[in-house]
Structure formats: structure tokens, C-alpha cells
Design a protein around this motif. Sequence first.
Motif, mmCIF file in Angstrom:
data_model
loop_
_atom_site.group_PDB
_atom_site.id
_atom_site.type_symbol
_atom_site.label_atom_id
_atom_site.label_comp_id
_atom_site.label_asym_id
_atom_site.label_seq_id
_atom_site.Cartn_x
_atom_site.Cartn_y
_atom_site.Cartn_z
ATOM 1 N N ASP A 1 -61.189 5.488 39.551
ATOM 2 C CA ASP A 1 -61.904 4.366 38.947
ATOM 3 C C ASP A 1 -61.184 3.065 39.297
ATOM 4 O O ASP A 1 -60.101 3.071 39.875
ATOM 5 N N VAL A 2 -61.849 1.954 38.957
ATOM 6 C CA VAL A 2 -61.314 0.666 39.404
ATOM 7 C C VAL A 2 -59.955 0.351 38.772
ATOM 8 O O VAL A 2 -59.131 -0.330 39.387
ATOM 9 N N PHE A 3 -59.702 0.867 37.583
ATOM 10 C CA PHE A 3 -58.445 0.537 36.902
ATOM 11 C C PHE A 3 -57.221 1.133 37.596
ATOM 12 O O PHE A 3 -56.100 0.700 37.354
ATOM 13 N N SER A 4 -57.444 2.119 38.441
ATOM 14 C CA SER A 4 -56.284 2.719 39.117
ATOM 15 C C SER A 4 -55.618 1.731 40.079
ATOM 16 O O SER A 4 -54.517 1.965 40.546
ATOM 17 N N GLU A 5 -56.293 0.605 40.359
ATOM 18 C CA GLU A 5 -55.658 -0.448 41.163
ATOM 19 C C GLU A 5 -54.483 -1.094 40.430
ATOM 20 O O GLU A 5 -53.606 -1.681 41.042
ATOM 21 N N LEU A 6 -54.500 -1.027 39.105
ATOM 22 C CA LEU A 6 -53.496 -1.743 38.321
ATOM 23 C C LEU A 6 -52.275 -0.853 38.115
ATOM 24 O O LEU A 6 -52.076 -0.250 37.060
ATOM 25 N N VAL A 7 -51.459 -0.833 39.133
ATOM 26 C CA VAL A 7 -50.312 0.059 39.197
ATOM 27 C C VAL A 7 -49.296 -0.256 38.100
ATOM 28 O O VAL A 7 -48.874 -1.406 37.951
ATOM 29 N N GLY A 8 -48.914 0.765 37.336
ATOM 30 C CA GLY A 8 -47.844 0.606 36.346
ATOM 31 C C GLY A 8 -48.186 -0.341 35.206
ATOM 32 O O GLY A 8 -47.295 -0.920 34.602
ATOM 33 N N GLN A 9 -49.462 -0.524 34.918
ATOM 34 C CA GLN A 9 -49.867 -1.464 33.850
ATOM 35 C C GLN A 9 -50.609 -0.704 32.751
ATOM 36 O O GLN A 9 -51.717 -1.077 32.364
ATOM 37 N N ASP A 10 -50.007 0.335 32.239
ATOM 38 C CA ASP A 10 -50.724 1.209 31.309
ATOM 39 C C ASP A 10 -51.291 0.500 30.082
ATOM 40 O O ASP A 10 -52.441 0.717 29.718
ATOM 41 N N GLU A 11 -50.466 -0.360 29.463
ATOM 42 C CA GLU A 11 -50.944 -1.007 28.234
ATOM 43 C C GLU A 11 -52.104 -1.968 28.486
ATOM 44 O O GLU A 11 -53.142 -1.855 27.824
ATOM 45 N N PRO A 12 -51.961 -2.909 29.435
ATOM 46 C CA PRO A 12 -53.106 -3.786 29.707
ATOM 47 C C PRO A 12 -54.359 -2.994 30.101
ATOM 48 O O PRO A 12 -55.459 -3.342 29.675
ATOM 49 N N VAL A 13 -54.191 -1.938 30.864
ATOM 50 C CA VAL A 13 -55.353 -1.147 31.281
ATOM 51 C C VAL A 13 -56.068 -0.574 30.067
ATOM 52 O O VAL A 13 -57.294 -0.587 29.977
ATOM 53 N N GLU A 14 -55.295 -0.112 29.088
ATOM 54 C CA GLU A 14 -55.878 0.446 27.869
ATOM 55 C C GLU A 14 -56.728 -0.603 27.142
ATOM 56 O O GLU A 14 -57.858 -0.341 26.727
ATOM 57 N N VAL A 15 -56.169 -1.816 27.038
ATOM 58 C CA VAL A 15 -56.881 -2.922 26.379
ATOM 59 C C VAL A 15 -58.184 -3.230 27.121
ATOM 60 O O VAL A 15 -59.247 -3.386 26.520
ATOM 61 N N LEU A 16 -58.095 -3.301 28.450
ATOM 62 C CA LEU A 16 -59.266 -3.675 29.247
ATOM 63 C C LEU A 16 -60.329 -2.577 29.227
ATOM 64 O O LEU A 16 -61.528 -2.863 29.183
ATOM 65 N N ARG A 17 -59.898 -1.349 29.263
ATOM 66 C CA ARG A 17 -60.847 -0.238 29.177
ATOM 67 C C ARG A 17 -61.644 -0.299 27.871
ATOM 68 O O ARG A 17 -62.858 -0.141 27.859
ATOM 69 N N ARG A 18 -60.907 -0.524 26.774
ATOM 70 C CA ARG A 18 -61.576 -0.570 25.475
ATOM 71 C C ARG A 18 -62.552 -1.740 25.408
ATOM 72 O O ARG A 18 -63.660 -1.607 24.905
ATOM 73 N N ALA A 19 -62.118 -2.885 25.972
ATOM 74 C CA ALA A 19 -62.985 -4.070 25.949
ATOM 75 C C ALA A 19 -64.245 -3.829 26.769
ATOM 76 O O ALA A 19 -65.349 -4.195 26.363
ATOM 77 N N ALA A 20 -64.098 -3.191 27.930
ATOM 78 C CA ALA A 20 -65.262 -2.947 28.789
ATOM 79 C C ALA A 20 -66.236 -1.973 28.124
ATOM 80 O O ALA A 20 -67.457 -2.122 28.230
ATOM 81 N N ALA A 21 -65.692 -1.003 27.412
ATOM 82 C CA ALA A 21 -66.557 -0.051 26.704
ATOM 83 C C ALA A 21 -67.314 -0.767 25.583
ATOM 84 O O ALA A 21 -68.519 -0.554 25.381
ATOM 85 N N ALA A 22 -66.604 -1.656 24.871
ATOM 86 C CA ALA A 22 -67.252 -2.432 23.804
ATOM 87 C C ALA A 22 -68.335 -3.331 24.394
ATOM 88 O O ALA A 22 -69.424 -3.459 23.835
ATOM 89 N N ALA A 23 -68.017 -3.930 25.557
ATOM 90 C CA ALA A 23 -68.983 -4.810 26.215
ATOM 91 C C ALA A 23 -70.241 -4.038 26.606
ATOM 92 O O ALA A 23 -71.360 -4.544 26.497
ATOM 93 N N ALA A 24 -70.050 -2.794 27.033
ATOM 94 C CA ALA A 24 -71.204 -1.966 27.415
ATOM 95 C C ALA A 24 -72.061 -1.656 26.193
ATOM 96 O O ALA A 24 -73.289 -1.589 26.276
ATOM 97 N N ARG A 25 -71.415 -1.491 25.047
ATOM 98 C CA ARG A 25 -72.196 -1.237 23.822
ATOM 99 C C ARG A 25 -73.022 -2.464 23.463
ATOM 100 O O ARG A 25 -74.181 -2.349 23.063
ATOM 101 N N VAL A 26 -72.428 -3.649 23.645
ATOM 102 C CA VAL A 26 -73.165 -4.884 23.367
ATOM 103 C C VAL A 26 -74.409 -4.955 24.264
ATOM 104 O O VAL A 26 -75.510 -5.267 23.804
#
Length: 413
Positions: A20-45
Amino acid sequence: MPAGFSVGGPQYHRRVTPHDVFSELVGQDEPVEVLRRAAAAAARVVAGEPGGGGMTHAWIFTGPPGSRRTVAARVFAAALQCQRDGAGCGECHGCHTTLAGTHADVRVVTTEGLTIKTEETRSVVLRSASAPTGGRWQVVIIEAADRLHERASNALLKAIEEPAPRTVFLLCTPSVHPDDILVTIRSRCRLVSLRQPPSAAVADFLVQRFDVAPEQAGWAAAASQGDVERARQLAGDPEARDRRAEVLSVPRRLTSIGACFDVAAKLEAATKLEAASAVAELDVAERTALERALGAGGTGRGATGAMRGAAGQLKELERNQKLRATRAQRDALDRALQDLIGFYRDVLVTSMRAPVPVVHGDLQAVSSAAAEKWSPESTLRRMEAVLACRDAIDKNVKPQVALEAMMVTLWKG
Ligand SMILES: [Zn+2]
């Protein structure tokens, strides 16, 4: 091997493995988690359900050089446009067109061109209030929000203060220091802080994505000091490796005051050449495009006036291209100084017997020999000289002058 799409940076042949696209963000586990959750919320909107809070309309991405701020913004934009519930699958039309830079609802104010044009930025910001054509989000990415001029910043602030319901701003800046971003903008954005990725994560990325041999990947990851693009370059580009070797031979070549000046001149010339070759292709393409737009030739009434206007535009282009070449040389110098700092750091950790891995593993014999010869204090003075040189160049001191001063300290210690 087929050429894959590229997220920022040059085209690169990559392994075709599903990711998936987030795998580009090497070694950024915490920010990736935040962004994943935000994108999922955005999809619900988008689906007309309650978003659940994770999403907001203005984001700031910060992080040290090489942490891939702009890649993070693009990846998040892709997830926002992803047709598979904001997962950022990397395969759907939304993901694909966003990463390729052709999505109708993703506007990027880029740093790749010449200067960031105030008017252009303002008009992007003003148009951002329109409804997304694809029914998801209208995304505006500003790759160097720290370089915005006042008028553009004010337009941006206004847009963020009164956001359109489906518009998202993604701002990239080295830090949230008031020099880099207006406090009033900062206070309305959610912050994503990227860190310098650990060497092991970078090495793993090179192996998984680009099929680099593990040993080479480990070396490149360490030598690049956490800069993913630089690691990729060192692993894949022999010329980049040659340039690095040349820079790292500097400490050995400083044998007299004459040598100091000679080495400074050579390094200055080498970075100028590197910069020139980096921008050459783009320069020619821009000039050709402008000449075509101006309609080279033409006769009859009005042609003389038109020619005069054309000459002005060409002159403007040349001036801007020269600025870009200067910037490219600074980048090249910065990489060289970064390599040198790494070397002197290696000398210091060796003489202090610090239990940390060295940056330049391939030069361990040289850094160990230097550690025997120099006192830790003189090694520190050398490190300070490199930092001072970088500072001076930042403040517009002529590179050659700054390099000469640095070389003398590197020699004498
Ligand atoms: Zn997708």
C-alpha cells in the motif's frame, strides 16, 4: 524489469510486489498510524457516515532533511482519494492518479519548478474551495510552505480559517518555527512530525523495493545517515558513489596550506558541475517550451513588439534558471558537508570508544587511524568547522571562501 510509478524523486525501477502507499514512509510507524486512521475517517465522511474525529482539513508535515515530508503528503493525498475505503491500496484509480500527479482533485504547489510563484499559489488556494470533481476530497499540497511569500500565506490562512467542507490542505515545512510558518496557520493545523528513519528500516526498504543486495543496502543506509533518497542514490548510482568517495578523500588530501586551497577549489568545481548536470535537462525543456509558446519567428505588423516581449520572457527564464542552478549547487555542497561530518563523527566515536555504529563503514581504517592521531578536542573543532561552513553558505558567503576557511581548520585541527 518494468518501470514503476515514482513518488517524488527520479524514476526508478522497482520490484513489482503488492504494497500500500504507506509503505513508502520508511520507519515512520507512528505518523503512518495517525494518517491511516485519518484516511479511514475521511472515507466514512465521503460515505455519509460519521467520520469519528480522526480527520481534519489542514495538516502540517515536518521532519529533518531526507525524512520525506512531501512523500508523506502525497501518500496521504492518495489515501484520501483511494476508492477502497481510504486504505491507500496503491492500486485503484484514485491512488494511482494521485501518485502520478494527474488526479483532478489534487493540486500540488511544487518546488521542482523555479521559484514558488505568489500569484500561482494564491490562485491554487482560491480555487481550492470548489467541490471535488471526483466526489471525495479537494486536496492542496504545498511542498515548501516555508517559502511562501506573504500574500500567498495570507490567502492560505484565510482558506484554512474558513474551510470548504471537502477541502484539505497538506503543508510541508522543515519545522513549525515561526520563521518557517505563520503561527496563525500553525495553530489551525494538525501536526505530523516525521523522524529520521533508523538505518535498519532504510536498508530493509532498499532490499524489499529495489532489490538491492542486503550488504550494499546496509552500507548505503548507514552512509546516507537516514536520508532515504540519498540511500537509494548511493545504492543505485555509481556516479553518486564516486562523488562521495572523492569527498571522503578530502581529509587525507589536506597535507599543506596549498593543498587546502586546492582541495577547496576542486570541491567547489565538482559541486558546480554536479548541479549543472542536474538541471541541464530541465533547463532545455523549459526553454524549448517557452520558445514554442512564444511562437519562434513571425513577421508582419506587431512582430517587433512581440519579439521584444519574448526577449524579456526569455531573460526572465534565464535568470530563474540561474537561481535554480545556485540552489542545486547548495544542495550538492550540503550533501558533501554531510558526508564529511559523518567522517569526523566516526573519528570521534572511535577515539571515545562509544558503542555506536559508524556512518562510513567502508572508511573505518581511515577514521581509526585519525582517531589514534588526533585528540578528541581537535576532532570536535573539525566538526565545528564543517558546521560553520554550512552556516556560512546558508548566509550567502561565497562557497569557495567558506570551503577554504573550513579546509584550513580541517588540516590544522
Ligand atoms: Zn487505492
